[in-house]
Design a protein around this motif. Structure first.
Motif, mmCIF file in Angstrom:
data_model
loop_
_atom_site.group_PDB
_atom_site.id
_atom_site.type_symbol
_atom_site.label_atom_id
_atom_site.label_comp_id
_atom_site.label_asym_id
_atom_site.label_seq_id
_atom_site.Cartn_x
_atom_site.Cartn_y
_atom_site.Cartn_z
ATOM 1 N N ALA A 118 -32.441 -15.122 -4.933
ATOM 2 C CA ALA A 118 -32.727 -14.044 -3.981
ATOM 3 C C ALA A 118 -32.449 -12.678 -4.590
ATOM 4 O O ALA A 118 -33.143 -11.706 -4.287
ATOM 5 N N GLU A 119 -31.467 -12.594 -5.475
ATOM 6 C CA GLU A 119 -31.145 -11.308 -6.103
ATOM 7 C C GLU A 119 -31.816 -11.127 -7.458
ATOM 8 O O GLU A 119 -31.852 -10.013 -7.990
ATOM 9 N N LEU A 120 -32.378 -12.203 -8.013
ATOM 10 C CA LEU A 120 -32.953 -12.143 -9.353
ATOM 11 C C LEU A 120 -34.480 -12.070 -9.375
ATOM 12 O O LEU A 120 -35.060 -11.527 -10.319
ATOM 13 N N MET A 121 -35.128 -12.625 -8.359
ATOM 14 C CA MET A 121 -36.587 -12.715 -8.322
ATOM 15 C C MET A 121 -37.150 -11.680 -7.358
ATOM 16 O O MET A 121 -36.653 -11.545 -6.239
ATOM 17 N N GLY A 122 -38.195 -10.991 -7.777
ATOM 18 C CA GLY A 122 -38.839 -10.018 -6.907
ATOM 19 C C GLY A 122 -39.765 -10.705 -5.909
ATOM 20 O O GLY A 122 -40.310 -11.781 -6.181
ATOM 21 N N GLU A 123 -39.938 -10.074 -4.765
ATOM 22 C CA GLU A 123 -40.935 -10.562 -3.807
ATOM 23 C C GLU A 123 -42.304 -10.384 -4.459
ATOM 24 O O GLU A 123 -42.569 -9.360 -5.074
ATOM 25 N N GLY A 124 -43.135 -11.385 -4.366
ATOM 26 C CA GLY A 124 -44.457 -11.308 -4.979
ATOM 27 C C GLY A 124 -44.460 -11.638 -6.461
ATOM 28 O O GLY A 124 -45.493 -11.506 -7.128
ATOM 29 N N ALA A 125 -43.321 -12.065 -7.008
ATOM 30 C CA ALA A 125 -43.248 -12.431 -8.429
ATOM 31 C C ALA A 125 -44.168 -13.615 -8.701
ATOM 32 O O ALA A 125 -44.381 -14.473 -7.833
ATOM 33 N N ARG A 183 -41.170 -10.074 -17.231
ATOM 34 C CA ARG A 183 -41.339 -8.644 -16.961
ATOM 35 C C ARG A 183 -40.461 -8.305 -15.776
ATOM 36 O O ARG A 183 -40.517 -8.968 -14.739
ATOM 37 N N LEU A 184 -39.631 -7.291 -15.949
ATOM 38 C CA LEU A 184 -38.709 -6.895 -14.891
ATOM 39 C C LEU A 184 -39.130 -5.580 -14.264
ATOM 40 O O LEU A 184 -39.686 -4.709 -14.938
ATOM 41 N N ALA A 185 -38.869 -5.467 -12.974
ATOM 42 C CA ALA A 185 -39.085 -4.229 -12.231
ATOM 43 C C ALA A 185 -37.942 -4.102 -11.239
ATOM 44 O O ALA A 185 -37.627 -5.055 -10.523
ATOM 45 N N ASP A 186 -37.301 -2.966 -11.211
ATOM 46 C CA ASP A 186 -36.183 -2.731 -10.299
ATOM 47 C C ASP A 186 -35.098 -3.796 -10.426
ATOM 48 O O ASP A 186 -34.568 -4.284 -9.437
ATOM 49 N N GLN A 187 -34.801 -4.176 -11.675
ATOM 50 C CA GLN A 187 -33.743 -5.150 -11.985
ATOM 51 C C GLN A 187 -33.990 -6.534 -11.382
ATOM 52 O O GLN A 187 -33.049 -7.290 -11.127
ATOM 53 N N LYS A 188 -35.263 -6.867 -11.183
ATOM 54 C CA LYS A 188 -35.638 -8.207 -10.721
ATOM 55 C C LYS A 188 -36.804 -8.705 -11.571
ATOM 56 O O LYS A 188 -37.585 -7.909 -12.093
#
Length: 151
Positions: free
Chosen positions: A36-43, A120-125
């Motif tokens: 929940a803290e590592l993966m972005g929504e829509g990843a 690829r990371l965005a906003d630390q996710k």
């Protein structure tokens, strides 16, 4: 750059590598709530010519499915290389096939499979990943002829 804390523009390479390290640790310790803290929504995960959702819930489901089939599943994180918003991980995995996966019944055999993932990371996710692994070698070690299903 020789400093411990390296920056490329606004991207903190050390922090990005720490996110990927935490992702691997979550798999290895079965702490799937951490997604929940590592993966972005829509990843998304790009693998074998397909695209698989890997938002927090989807990643939990994938991890649960594979660690049920391989209860001793473990990634061995050999290298992390970061540039801009990308982190490349050389992370072979191993495990013993104890339950069905992709419709293949348990073989009771073990495998060690080489894998490289570009995150690829965005906003630390984690926002996107490209995974390449030795699928044919995995099934061969497990004594399975051929499987045409994505990981």
């Amino acid at each position: 750059m020789s400093s411990t804390l390296q920056r490329a523009g606004d991207v903190n390479l050390t922090e990005n590598k720490a996110v990927v390290q935490s992702f691997v640790d979550a798999w290895n310790t079965r702490d799937f709530d951490r997604f929940a803290e590592l993966m972005g929504e829509g990843a998304v995960l790009r693998i074998g010519g397909g695209i698989v959702p890997c938002d927090p819930a989807a990643t939990r489901a994938i991890a649960s499915e594979w660690t049920t089939a391989f209860p001793d599943w473990r990634f061995d994180l050999l290298a992390l290389v970061a540039e801009d918003d990308l982190v490349v991980a050389h992370m072979p995995y191993s495990g013993t096939h104890q339950d069905a996966i992709n419709g293949i019944p348990a073989t009771g055999r073990s495998c060690v499979v080489d894998e490289i993932v570009i995150f690829r990371l965005a906003d630390q996710k984690i926002a996107e990943a490209w995974e390449v692994y030795d699928e044919a070698g995995m099934w061969r070690q497990l004594g399975v002829d051929q499987v045409a299903t994505p990981k």
